[in-house]
Design an enzyme around this catalytic site. Sequence first.
Site, PDB file in Angstrom:
ATOM      1  N   ASP A 192       0.855  -1.179   0.000  1.00  0.00           N
ATOM      2  CA  ASP A 192       0.000   0.000   0.000  1.00  0.00           C
ATOM      3  C   ASP A 192       0.893   1.232   0.000  1.00  0.00           C
ATOM      4  O   ASP A 192       1.886   1.297   0.741  1.00  0.00           O
ATOM      5  CB  ASP A 192      -0.908  -0.011   1.231  1.00  0.00           C
ATOM      6  CG  ASP A 192      -1.881   1.155   1.219  1.00  0.00           C
ATOM      7  OD1 ASP A 192      -1.646   2.115   1.966  1.00  0.00           O
ATOM      8  OD2 ASP A 192      -2.855   1.101   0.474  1.00  0.00           O
ATOM      9  N   ILE A 193       0.565   2.221  -0.842  1.00  0.00           N
ATOM     10  CA  ILE A 193       1.359   3.446  -0.913  1.00  0.00           C
ATOM     11  C   ILE A 193       0.952   4.373   0.217  1.00  0.00           C
ATOM     12  O   ILE A 193      -0.220   4.750   0.332  1.00  0.00           O
ATOM     13  CB  ILE A 193       1.174   4.139  -2.275  1.00  0.00           C
ATOM     14  CG1 ILE A 193       1.597   3.186  -3.406  1.00  0.00           C
ATOM     15  CG2 ILE A 193       1.983   5.432  -2.342  1.00  0.00           C
ATOM     16  CD1 ILE A 193       1.302   3.705  -4.793  1.00  0.00           C
ATOM     17  N   ASP A 236      -4.858   2.146  -4.435  1.00  0.00           N
ATOM     18  CA  ASP A 236      -3.403   2.267  -4.425  1.00  0.00           C
ATOM     19  C   ASP A 236      -2.739   1.046  -3.786  1.00  0.00           C
ATOM     20  O   ASP A 236      -1.565   1.086  -3.435  1.00  0.00           O
ATOM     21  CB  ASP A 236      -2.984   3.541  -3.680  1.00  0.00           C
ATOM     22  CG  ASP A 236      -3.444   3.532  -2.230  1.00  0.00           C
ATOM     23  OD1 ASP A 236      -4.611   3.191  -1.988  1.00  0.00           O
ATOM     24  OD2 ASP A 236      -2.626   3.854  -1.350  1.00  0.00           O
TER      25      ASP A 236
END
Length: 362
Positions: A192-193, A236
Site C-alpha cells: 500500500d502506498i 493504491d
Amino acid sequence: MAHDVTGSNWRGSQAYRKGVQETVKLRDQAIAASSVGIVIADARLPDMPLIYVNPAFERITGYSDAEVLGYNCRFLQGKDTSQPAVDQLRAAIKAGENCTVTLLNYRKDGTPFWNELTLSPIYDDGNNLTHFVGIQSDISDRIKAEQALRLEQEKSERLLLNILPKPIVDQLKQFEGSLAQQFTEATILFADIVGFTQLSAQMSPLELLNLLNQIFSVFDKLAEKHGIEKIKTIGDAYMAVAGLPVANDHHAEAIAQMALDMQQAIQQFKTPQGERFQIRIGINTGLVVAGVIGIKKFSYDLWGDAVNVASRMESSGLPGKIQVTAATKERLQDKYIFEQRGVIAVKGKGEMINYWLVGKQK
C-alpha cells in the site's frame, strides 16, 4: 447376312472412334477452361522440363507457354529455395510419389503469391516413371485470411494472458473441471502506498492515475522478473502471490526479494512537493484457494485465511517496512535478515508475533 455384320462392325468402329475423339476434345477443353494451373513435366529428361502448361497457369504466373516450356518450374521459386516445402517436394519427386505442398512463388512481374501444388506421378505399362502432372492454385487470399485470423487470435491470447494466468487460460479453453484449486502453500504480498489518500486531494484524477500507472507498471515488471503472479490492484494497493498457479518450492524467497525490490523502486517516484513515496508491505505464507468464479468479467483471485492475514500484515505495518508472519520467516530465516517486531493484535486472529524483513544475507 455376313455383309450386314461386317457393315455393322464397321459402323460401330466408326462410332467408337468418333466417341473417343469427342471425349479427348472435351478433356482438352476442360483442361483449357480450368481455373487451376495444370502443368506436365517430363521425368525421363534431365532436370524434368515442362512440356505442357494450360491457360490458367499463364494467368496465375504471368508466363506464357513459350517462355516456360523446356524449363524446370523451379523458376517460380525465385531466389527463395530454402522453404521446407521445397525439400518435401524434392523428396516426393525422388521417390516418385504424390505430394501436396504450399510454396511461396513469384509471378513474372515479381509479385509473390502462395501456390498450393499437388504433384502426381505417371507410370507407363512397364511401371517406369515417365511424367509428373502438377495442379496448382493461387491461395494467396486464403493464406492472408488465415494470417489475419491468427494475428487476431494472438491479440486475444495476449489480452487474456494479461487478465488470467496461462494455466487458467488453457483450462478455460478446454473447459476442464473447476477453475478453483487449492494450494497447500503459497506466499501472498500486499503493498500500500503511504499517504496516497492525502495526495489524491492535491492532484487531478488524471495526474493521479498516470502516477499510479507508472508505479504499478514498475511493480508488474518486478513480478515478471521474479516469476510472481500479480493478482490485482485495489485503489493504491497492490496484491501478488508466488507458488501458484504452478506450485514451486521458492515462493517465499521470490516474494521476499520482490518486496525488497519494491522498496527500492518506489524511491524513484516523488510527490508534487518533491517528497519520496513510501510503501507498507505485508507478507504471509499458507494454504490458499485460487481460481476464477462467476460467469462474467473473469478475474483470477485468492481466498483463505492466509490471504486475510497477509492483508492484516500490510494494514498493521509501518511506512517503509515489510512485515511478515512467523510462517514466512520460518521459510526464509537461513537466507534473509529479520528483526522481531513483537506481539501485536491482528484483527480476527488475536495476538501474533511478527517480524520485519530487513534484507538478504550476504
